[in-house]
Design a protein around this motif. Structure first.
Motif, short mmCIF file in Angstrom:
data_model
loop_
_atom_site.label_atom_id
_atom_site.label_comp_id
_atom_site.label_asym_id
_atom_site.label_seq_id
_atom_site.Cartn_x
_atom_site.Cartn_y
_atom_site.Cartn_z
N ILE A 142 -40.20 106.55 -75.32
CA ILE A 142 -38.49 106.63 -75.98
C ILE A 142 -38.38 104.84 -74.72
CG2 ILE A 142 -36.84 106.83 -73.91
CD1 ILE A 142 -37.11 110.40 -73.66
N PHE A 143 -37.71 104.03 -75.57
CA PHE A 143 -38.07 102.72 -75.43
C PHE A 143 -36.06 102.58 -75.48
CE2 PHE A 143 -36.28 99.36 -78.01
CZ PHE A 143 -37.29 97.83 -76.87
N ILE A 144 -35.67 101.40 -74.07
CA ILE A 144 -34.76 101.39 -73.78
C ILE A 144 -34.51 100.15 -74.20
CG2 ILE A 144 -32.39 101.18 -72.40
CD1 ILE A 144 -34.27 104.09 -72.73
N ASP A 145 -33.57 99.20 -75.12
CA ASP A 145 -33.36 98.10 -75.60
C ASP A 145 -32.52 97.16 -74.75
OD1 ASP A 145 -34.35 95.97 -77.52
OD2 ASP A 145 -33.31 96.62 -78.96
N ASP A 146 -32.96 95.69 -75.73
CA ASP A 146 -31.75 94.54 -74.24
C ASP A 146 -30.60 95.50 -73.87
OD1 ASP A 146 -34.33 93.87 -73.85
OD2 ASP A 146 -33.73 92.19 -75.26
N ASP A 147 -30.61 96.10 -74.95
CA ASP A 147 -28.60 96.42 -74.62
C ASP A 147 -28.23 97.56 -74.34
OD1 ASP A 147 -29.95 97.92 -76.94
OD2 ASP A 147 -27.99 97.20 -78.46
N ASN A 148 -29.26 97.48 -73.88
CA ASN A 148 -28.89 99.46 -72.89
C ASN A 148 -28.94 100.78 -74.30
OD1 ASN A 148 -29.57 100.76 -70.94
ND2 ASN A 148 -27.38 101.33 -71.02
N LYS A 149 -29.14 100.54 -75.81
CA LYS A 149 -29.82 101.44 -76.59
C LYS A 149 -31.14 102.56 -76.08
CE LYS A 149 -26.43 99.89 -80.02
NZ LYS A 149 -26.06 99.90 -81.47
N PRO A 150 -31.23 103.27 -76.53
CA PRO A 150 -32.07 104.50 -75.84
C PRO A 150 -32.70 105.16 -77.61
CG PRO A 150 -30.81 105.67 -75.29
CD PRO A 150 -30.06 104.22 -75.96
N TYR A 151 -34.22 104.56 -77.61
CA TYR A 151 -34.31 104.77 -79.02
C TYR A 151 -35.81 106.54 -79.00
CZ TYR A 151 -32.07 101.21 -81.10
OH TYR A 151 -31.28 100.62 -81.36
N LEU A 152 -36.04 106.84 -79.79
CA LEU A 152 -37.55 107.53 -79.52
C LEU A 152 -37.87 108.02 -80.64
CD1 LEU A 152 -38.46 110.56 -78.40
CD2 LEU A 152 -37.54 111.46 -80.05
N TYR A 153 -39.75 107.32 -80.49
CA TYR A 153 -40.15 106.87 -81.72
C TYR A 153 -42.01 108.46 -81.13
CZ TYR A 153 -38.84 102.68 -81.96
OH TYR A 153 -37.86 100.90 -81.93
N TYR A 154 -41.78 108.87 -81.91
CA TYR A 154 -43.31 109.93 -81.94
C TYR A 154 -43.55 109.69 -83.89
CZ TYR A 154 -39.28 112.29 -85.26
OH TYR A 154 -38.56 112.76 -86.62
N SER A 155 -44.77 110.54 -83.13
CA SER A 155 -45.79 110.40 -84.03
C SER A 155 -45.45 111.77 -85.61
CB SER A 155 -47.99 110.62 -83.96
OG SER A 155 -48.09 111.53 -83.32
N GLY A 156 -45.36 111.84 -86.50
CA GLY A 156 -46.16 113.54 -87.25
C GLY A 156 -47.30 113.78 -87.33
N LYS A 157 -47.96 114.79 -88.01
CA LYS A 157 -49.32 114.96 -87.98
C LYS A 157 -49.85 115.08 -88.82
CE LYS A 157 -47.97 118.79 -84.94
NZ LYS A 157 -48.10 120.49 -84.68
N GLY A 158 -51.07 114.33 -88.35
CA GLY A 158 -52.33 114.31 -89.38
C GLY A 158 -51.66 112.70 -90.13
N VAL A 159 -52.13 112.72 -91.23
CA VAL A 159 -51.14 110.83 -91.94
C VAL A 159 -49.78 110.68 -92.12
CG1 VAL A 159 -53.67 111.48 -93.45
CG2 VAL A 159 -50.71 112.25 -94.22
N SER A 160 -48.82 111.58 -91.51
CA SER A 160 -47.27 111.15 -91.85
C SER A 160 -47.21 110.02 -90.97
CB SER A 160 -47.07 112.20 -91.25
OG SER A 160 -47.23 112.26 -90.21
N GLY A 161 -47.39 109.65 -90.14
CA GLY A 161 -47.06 108.59 -89.26
C GLY A 161 -46.25 108.13 -88.08
N ILE A 162 -45.48 107.40 -88.30
CA ILE A 162 -44.42 107.16 -87.20
C ILE A 162 -43.04 107.38 -87.41
CG2 ILE A 162 -44.43 106.04 -85.22
CD1 ILE A 162 -47.17 106.73 -84.91
N TYR A 163 -42.08 107.77 -86.76
CA TYR A 163 -40.21 107.81 -87.14
C TYR A 163 -40.31 107.02 -85.84
CZ TYR A 163 -43.08 110.91 -90.44
OH TYR A 163 -43.57 111.73 -91.67
N VAL A 164 -38.79 107.30 -85.72
CA VAL A 164 -38.15 106.63 -84.70
C VAL A 164 -36.29 107.32 -85.01
CG1 VAL A 164 -37.36 104.46 -86.26
CG2 VAL A 164 -36.95 104.47 -83.65
N VAL A 165 -35.86 107.51 -84.22
CA VAL A 165 -34.25 107.67 -83.98
C VAL A 165 -33.71 107.46 -82.70
CG1 VAL A 165 -35.45 110.30 -82.52
CG2 VAL A 165 -32.74 110.06 -84.50
N GLU A 166 -32.33 107.16 -83.00
CA GLU A 166 -31.19 106.97 -81.69
C GLU A 166 -31.29 107.95 -81.18
OE1 GLU A 166 -27.98 103.66 -81.16
OE2 GLU A 166 -28.71 103.63 -83.41
#
Length: 505
Positions: A142-166
């Motif tokens: 969970i990342f909180i930006d300078d404007d106080n907006k929260p984001y969730l970064y997470y990984s898929g499984k295997g080769v799928s990679g990295i995702y983000v959602v507000e």
């Protein structure tokens, strides 16, 4: 005056200096650190990788797979506290005065204090299906930006990679935007591939996202090829937005080391240190036992183009709070004991060893082997001659100043260790000598009562030619297994060729 008399006079003079140093010279015990970090192990807590470190009101808090939490004022001297509900691959973030903890396949927890108690806030809501990239929150950040907006970064499984959602700022268990796929496995990035030789071009495990904002740039860190390999490493992408698009960094991989005691360096976090610089914490993957892991940290630097880099270290380095003009320079202490128990070092000795668990394995700079003395050896010891081994070499003397010990830990049953970690209280002493006959205790831990499977200690600097480690007690629930014994220091003098030394063959 003959060579033997010169030698005797030199030994006498040096021994008086030796005694004076041992009695009067003190060092700042927090002035240096050495990887792997010597973390205290306690009930419900084992510093076993996937490390997150945060800073709150001048105190640092560390969370790892293995449970529990650690806290420190200087990132050097860590205290342990049992904390319930710490998941695998924990992530802790402060948002609007509360602390949120999440991890693999678990709900979101909330607390008023970074040391808990953490209680369940709720499961993730309105999530996409697996086809949309959701897998139940695997390696989340969970990342909180300078404007106080929260984001969730997470990984898929295997080769799928990295995702983000507000995330919904009023309910962090809810998504407030569509999920966005940021990066995926690219087999042209050879270091991302599976295997100890990165030999699988179509297989990878992309995981461990961490978002860091620095000078207006978003640095998305991620790990590959998998935590079971010593090729485990980290890379990063950059963007001008927390949701991309992201550009692959030209100096990848950011963290990668496959030889020595510090290997498989990945899945970690970034925090501002006491010196005002950013510091990288990371997982260390051991060669044995399979899956065995430790924690490391090193400084982050940026070049004029904003490229981020980390020099991975496995020797003593200046601490984050060490305030000198040379704080970014290597302190110069070298490992002095590597491969010095062998046929060429006739004056190096050991008390006993078992077949296949040789004393030489304690100094081979490799975590996949260990020395195991015989069961009836009540005070196992290793004596190492630091000087060159042949009669044609000068006798090199060294001033030693640090000690590292790594003991073998069977990490195959993670859940058992999380609930009931074994004791790792080791008691020992370091003795030193100039002539191999008269020894003085340079460092005494025969009354130690702190549980650690990795030890680093500063030794008051003292000149010597011989170093002896004696282990006086250890947990008797299993055989003594010493992965590595390292003495650090610098060359400080020499004598003529060894043909003049009494007892040298």
């Amino acid at each position: 005056m003959n060579q033997k008399l010169i030698f005797v006079l030199f030994v006498c003079a040096s021994f008086m200096t030796f005694l004076s140093c041992a009695q009067n010279l003190e060092v700042n015990r927090s002035s240096r650190y050495c990887n792997p970090l010597p973390m205290i192990l306690g009930p419900g807590g084992n510093a076993a990788g996937d490390v997150t470190v945060i800073r709150e009101n001048g105190t640092y808090y560390m969370y790892c797979t293995g449970g529990g939490a650690w806290y420190s004022k200087d990132m050097m001297n860590w205290s342990f506290q049992t904390v319930a509900n710490v998941p695998v691959a924990p992530d802790v973030t402060k948002y609007n005065g509360k602390f949120y903890m999440c991890g693999n396949d678990c709900p979101l927890y909330i607390a008023d204090d970074p040391l808990g108690p953490f209680t369940v806030l709720g499961d993730w809501k309105n999530t996409p299906d697996v086809a949309g990239g959701w897998n139940g929150a695997f390696d989340v950040d969970i990342f909180i930006d300078d404007d106080n907006k929260p984001y969730l970064y997470y990984s898929g499984k295997g080769v799928s990679g990295i995702y983000v959602v507000e995330l919904d700022p009023n309910d962090l268990t809810s998504f407030s935007s569509p999920v966005k796929h940021l990066i995926e496995f690219n087999n042209e990035h050879v270091w991302e591939r599976y295997g100890e030789s990165n030999e699988y071009p179509d297989v990878a495990w992309i995981e461990g996202p961490w978002m860091q904002k620095h000078n207006g740039i978003y640095y998305l860190q991620y790990s590959a090829s998998g935590t079971q390999w010593k090729t485990y490493a980290s890379g990063y992408y950059t963007s001008k937005s927390p949701t991309g698009p992201f550009t692959y960094a030209p100096n990848n991989p950011l963290l990668r080391k496959t030889e020595g005691l510090v290997t498989g360096t990945a899945h970690g976090s970034i925090v501002e240190g006491p010196d005002g610089n950013l510091w990288q914490f990371y997982t260390i993957v051991l060669s044995d036992p399979p899956g065995g892991r430790r924690i490391g940290m090193d400084r982050i630097v940026f070049d004029e183009n904003g490229n981020m880099s980390v020099k991975i270290t496995d020797t003593p380095q200046w601490a984050p709070d060490f305030k000198t003009d040379s704080q970014k320079e290597d302190c110069g202490s070298l490992p002095l004991t590597i491969n010095k128990v062998n046929a060429w070092n006739a004056l190096s000795k050991f008390s006993s060893e078992q077949d296949g668990r040789y004393a030489s394995y304690a100094v081979d700079n490799f975590s996949g082997t260990w020395w195991e003395p015989k069961p009836n050896d009540v005070e196992p010891s290793i004596t190492i001659e630091l000087s060159p081994a042949t009669e044609f070499d000068v006798v090199q003397l060294f001033t030693i100043d640090g000690l590292r010990l790594m003991f073998n830990q069977d990490w195959r049953t993670i859940e058992r260790l999380r609930e009931d970690p074994p004791s790792y209280i080791y008691q020992y002493k370091i003795e030193v000598s100039l002539d191999g006959k008269n020894y003085l205790t340079a460092f005494d831990q025969t009354s130690n009562n702190i549980s650690k499977n990795t030890i680093y200690e500063e030794i008051p600097p003292i000149e010597c030619r011989f170093v002896r480690l004696t282990i006086t007690d250890w947990p008797k629930t299993s055989p003594l297994k010493l992965n590595e014994f390292t003495i650090f220091g610098k060359a400080s003098g020499f004598l003529p060729a060894q043909e003049s030394i009494p007892g040298k063959q």
